[in-house]
Design a protein around this motif. Sequence first.
Motif, mmCIF file in Angstrom:
data_model
loop_
_atom_site.group_PDB
_atom_site.id
_atom_site.type_symbol
_atom_site.label_atom_id
_atom_site.label_comp_id
_atom_site.label_asym_id
_atom_site.label_seq_id
_atom_site.Cartn_x
_atom_site.Cartn_y
_atom_site.Cartn_z
ATOM 1 N N THR A 94 -3.529 -1.694 5.933
ATOM 2 C CA THR A 94 -2.551 -1.200 6.896
ATOM 3 C C THR A 94 -3.062 -1.323 8.321
ATOM 4 O OG1 THR A 94 -3.339 1.084 6.809
ATOM 5 C CG2 THR A 94 -1.602 0.460 5.262
ATOM 6 N N CYS A 126 -3.539 1.103 10.123
ATOM 7 C CA CYS A 126 -2.858 2.167 10.849
ATOM 8 C C CYS A 126 -3.496 3.512 10.515
ATOM 9 C CB CYS A 126 -1.371 2.175 10.478
ATOM 10 S SG CYS A 126 -0.423 3.482 11.275
ATOM 11 N N THR A 132 2.695 1.083 8.324
ATOM 12 C CA THR A 132 3.509 0.723 9.485
ATOM 13 C C THR A 132 4.983 1.021 9.245
ATOM 14 O OG1 THR A 132 3.673 -1.548 8.666
ATOM 15 C CG2 THR A 132 1.902 -1.068 10.222
ATOM 16 N N ARG A 166 7.356 8.638 9.136
ATOM 17 C CA ARG A 166 6.303 7.644 8.909
ATOM 18 C C ARG A 166 5.719 7.850 7.518
ATOM 19 N NH1 ARG A 166 3.655 3.954 11.426
ATOM 20 N NH2 ARG A 166 4.279 4.610 13.501
ATOM 21 N N ALA A 218 -0.598 7.485 16.818
ATOM 22 C CA ALA A 218 -1.550 6.452 16.420
ATOM 23 C C ALA A 218 -2.866 6.674 17.135
ATOM 24 C CB ALA A 218 -0.991 5.077 16.743
ATOM 25 N N SER A 221 -5.506 1.532 16.493
ATOM 26 C CA SER A 221 -4.679 1.380 15.293
ATOM 27 C C SER A 221 -3.590 0.367 15.510
ATOM 28 C CB SER A 221 -4.042 2.716 14.915
ATOM 29 O OG SER A 221 -4.950 3.531 14.256
ATOM 30 N N CYS A 239 -0.191 0.354 14.297
ATOM 31 C CA CYS A 239 0.906 1.067 13.621
ATOM 32 C C CYS A 239 2.250 0.552 14.104
ATOM 33 C CB CYS A 239 0.830 2.543 13.903
ATOM 34 S SG CYS A 239 -0.634 3.337 13.196
#
Length: 109
Positions: free
Chosen positions: A43, A45, A80, A87, A103, A107, A109
């Motif tokens: 990810t 994120c 994401t 989220r 974030a 990151s 994201c």
Amino acid sequence: MAKVFGLTRKSILKGWPLVGLIGVGLTVVALGYGGATGNIETTGCRVVVQGDQVTVRSAPSSSASPVATIPGGTEVEAETIVDSGWRRLAEGDRWVPVDSVAATSGSRC
């Protein structure tokens, strides 16, 4: 017509020279995304909880079942994916309001 390595513009755009050009292009794209270095993250994120705490829900809705609470200031892995102001967190169906997290630096994201 000018020749490069014995090839003309027409001959570069067909056959094996074209295959070579495509291969070089795909290699550049793979390196740009970290594919040859193993740096692709699932990810990439990470988010930090804003406020005192946030309730984690089983679906992207305030009426969905609460599954956990996370204290403020805690960093967690996220995805994401944002759905209707919610989220998705990593590892299962866990959702938080998008405005309750931010974030972290660096990151994606």
